[in-house]
Write a protein that holds these residues in place. Structure first.
Motif, PDB file in Angstrom:
ATOM      1  N   LEU A  10      34.363  16.308  27.809  1.00 63.73           N
ATOM      2  CA  LEU A  10      33.394  15.461  28.488  1.00 63.73           C
ATOM      3  C   LEU A  10      32.351  16.381  29.116  1.00 63.73           C
ATOM      4  N   ALA A  28      29.164  16.385  31.634  1.00 62.75           N
ATOM      5  CA  ALA A  28      28.458  15.596  32.648  1.00 62.75           C
ATOM      6  C   ALA A  28      27.142  16.271  33.030  1.00 62.75           C
ATOM      7  N   THR A  84      31.733  13.871  24.578  1.00 66.63           N
ATOM      8  CA  THR A  84      31.324  12.665  25.294  1.00 66.63           C
ATOM      9  C   THR A  84      30.325  13.058  26.373  1.00 66.63           C
ATOM     10  N   LEU A 107      27.870  12.354  29.512  1.00 64.84           N
ATOM     11  CA  LEU A 107      27.689  11.476  30.671  1.00 64.84           C
ATOM     12  C   LEU A 107      26.335  11.792  31.287  1.00 64.84           C
ATOM     13  N   HIS A 108      25.502  10.780  31.466  1.00 65.97           N
ATOM     14  CA  HIS A 108      24.149  10.978  31.978  1.00 65.97           C
ATOM     15  C   HIS A 108      24.080  10.592  33.457  1.00 65.97           C
ATOM     16  N   PHE A 112      25.238  11.969  36.135  1.00 61.58           N
ATOM     17  CA  PHE A 112      26.573  11.977  36.730  1.00 61.58           C
ATOM     18  C   PHE A 112      26.555  12.653  38.096  1.00 61.58           C
ATOM     19  N   GLU A 146      28.037   7.348  37.362  1.00 63.72           N
ATOM     20  CA  GLU A 146      27.268   7.680  36.177  1.00 63.72           C
ATOM     21  C   GLU A 146      26.050   6.767  36.200  1.00 63.72           C
ATOM     22  N   THR A 162      32.348   5.291  38.726  1.00 67.05           N
ATOM     23  CA  THR A 162      33.261   5.659  37.649  1.00 67.05           C
ATOM     24  C   THR A 162      34.397   6.500  38.196  1.00 67.05           C
ATOM     25  N   LEU A 175      37.171   9.278  36.438  1.00 64.99           N
ATOM     26  CA  LEU A 175      37.573   9.994  35.240  1.00 64.99           C
ATOM     27  C   LEU A 175      38.922  10.650  35.467  1.00 64.99           C
TER      28      LEU A 175
END
Length: 442
Positions: free
Chosen positions: A233, A235, A273, A275-276, A278, A298, A303, A305
């Motif tokens: 992931l 971020a 993946t 994440l924008h 974040f 996010e 969110t 995680l």
């Protein structure tokens, strides 16, 4: 008053300063807190640089190594941190003209003016600027020492002072606990090599959008080729991922341009993946002590995680506590010298629009003789390259030698592609002994 010049740090820029001082015949002493030179580079010895060897070798150092018969790799070779040390920095530090001035396991705790704190101005008989600097340091046995110096070149860099995960510049709740538990790393851990066991087959969150974060993401992808259960992931604090691609194929350093392009391609292909926008707010170590819960947002959506490891690669910042008792000013935005800061502010400039700079921008008006150089001189700006630091210390040392014309003849070239480099500067054949090509004992 002592003639010795103190160089703080035996990394690439500190050793380049030592080479310049050697050629100028000026007495100096290098203080390195680790037990060997280039300790910060050793932390990322597995990383391949995007700048070729020719830009990573200081001209003065090249001259000394050529004179000693030390062969360097081809200028177009892209070194790893390990090869930068083995082929260049270690041989440079081992040259007798430099090695005899090198003090290892020397942790510098403060730099002051003799007998004065920040508020004191001295007296008519001994005003502040006339007093030597005092280097307060502790050796490997914990014994404190104080040495005088007529000038200081602070090349301690920023590597040991990473920025935390919080978008407000502060650690988020639980960040220190996660780090202590070995579940959170900063910088560029060797995820596919030395640290592989902690990341293979794990769910890993990388926070950050700069070159360090991209490097970690791409190394995790390499790890995934042999450990397919690894999940990545990535971020980004910003909502738009386009800027991280940098110069792409137009970049003057192709390896640098490829970093952003390859990382974004991996995200577009679903291997990462993304994440924008974040923003982490808390990190909790799960009950079994082997995983983490990351709370945050996010964009505008809350969110949570669940991950096994976090790598915080959000940049570096200077440690300004070393010179707390000196009268130094720092730009309020990037924490660089005030005259340099407007030229490098990443909110205003790309690397390609930074004009040439040297001693004129690095000197401290209230503390003549103190100069910050290298990565620390850029404060929080992320666009520094070693070649820039080499030209900085060439300019500074020329000034300390009284060669004011050379000090201000700065030949920094910044291509429009946004890549920093310096124009080749040929050093003449060894100077006569009167010019001091060999240095003198501190």
């Amino acid at each position: 008053m002592t003639d010795t010049i103190a160089v703080l740090g035996a990394g690439p820029v500190g050793l380049a300063a030592a080479a310049e001082l050697t050629l100028r015949g000026l007495p100096f002493r290098i203080y390195e807190r680790a037990g060997h030179p280039a300790a910060s580079v050793a932390d990322w010895r597995h990383v391949r640089l995007f700048s070729p060897m020719g830009l990573n070798v200081a001209p003065a150092a090249r001259h000394l190594l050529d004179r000693a018969g030390v062969a360097l790799p081809d200028d177009e070779f892209l070194p790893t941190g390990a090869s930068l040390i083995d082929d260049y920095l270690a041989p440079l530090a081992a040259l007798p003209a430099i090695a005899r001035h090198l003090t290892l396991d020397a942790t510098v705790e403060a730099v002051t003016r003799a007998g004065l704190d920040r508020v004191s101005g001295g007296d008519a008989a001994a005003p502040r600027a006339s007093r030597p600097f005092m280097i307060h340091w502790r050796d490997a046995g914990g014994i404190r020492h104080v040495d005088p110096a007529r000038a200081v070149i602070d090349a301690t860099g920023c590597w040991g002072n990473p920025s935390p995960a919080g978008v407000d510049g502060l650690p988020v709740a639980g960040e220190d606990i996660a780090g202590a538990a070995g579940l959170l790393a900063t910088g560029i851990p060797d995820v596919a090599g030395r640290d592989r066991a902690g990341y293979a087959g794990r769910r890993v969150l990388v926070i950050g959008g700069g070159h360090s974060a991209m490097t970690v993401v791409l190394e995790l992808l390499r790890l995934r080729d042999t450990a397919p259960r690894t999940r990545i992931l990535w971020a980004l604090r910003r909502r738009d991922a386009g800027r991280i691609a940098g110069g792409g194929t137009a970049d003057g350093l192709p390896a640098r341009g490829a970093l952003g392009s390859d990382a974004l391609a991996a995200a577009a292909g679903g291997r990462v993946t993304l994440l924008h926008g974040f923003a982490a707010s808390a990190i909790t170590v799960a009950g079994d002590g082997t995983s983490l819960l990351i709370d945050g947002h996010e964009g505008d959506t809350a969110t949570r995680l669940a991950v096994d490891r976090v790598v915080v690669a959000t940049g570096l910042r200077p440690d300004l506590s070393l010179t707390r008792e000196l009268r130094l000013s720092h730009d309020p935005v990037v924490e660089a010298p005030p005259a340099l800061a407007p030229l490098i502010d990443p909110n205003l400039h790309s690397c390609g629009s930074v004009p040439p700079h040297g001693v004129a921008e690095l000197h401290a008006p209230a503390e003549p003789g103190y100069y910050v150089a290298g990565g620390k001189s850029y404060g929080r700006a992320p666009t520094f390259l070693m070649a820039t630091g080499y030209e900085q210390v060439r300019s500074v040392v020329a000034e300390l030698a009284g060669d004011h014309a050379a000090a201000r003849d700065v030949r920094l070239v910044l291509p429009e592609t946004g890549v920093c480099s310096t124009a080749p500067r040929r050093i003449a054949d060894p100077r006569p002994a009167a010019a001091g090509c060999c240095g003198s004992a501190a």
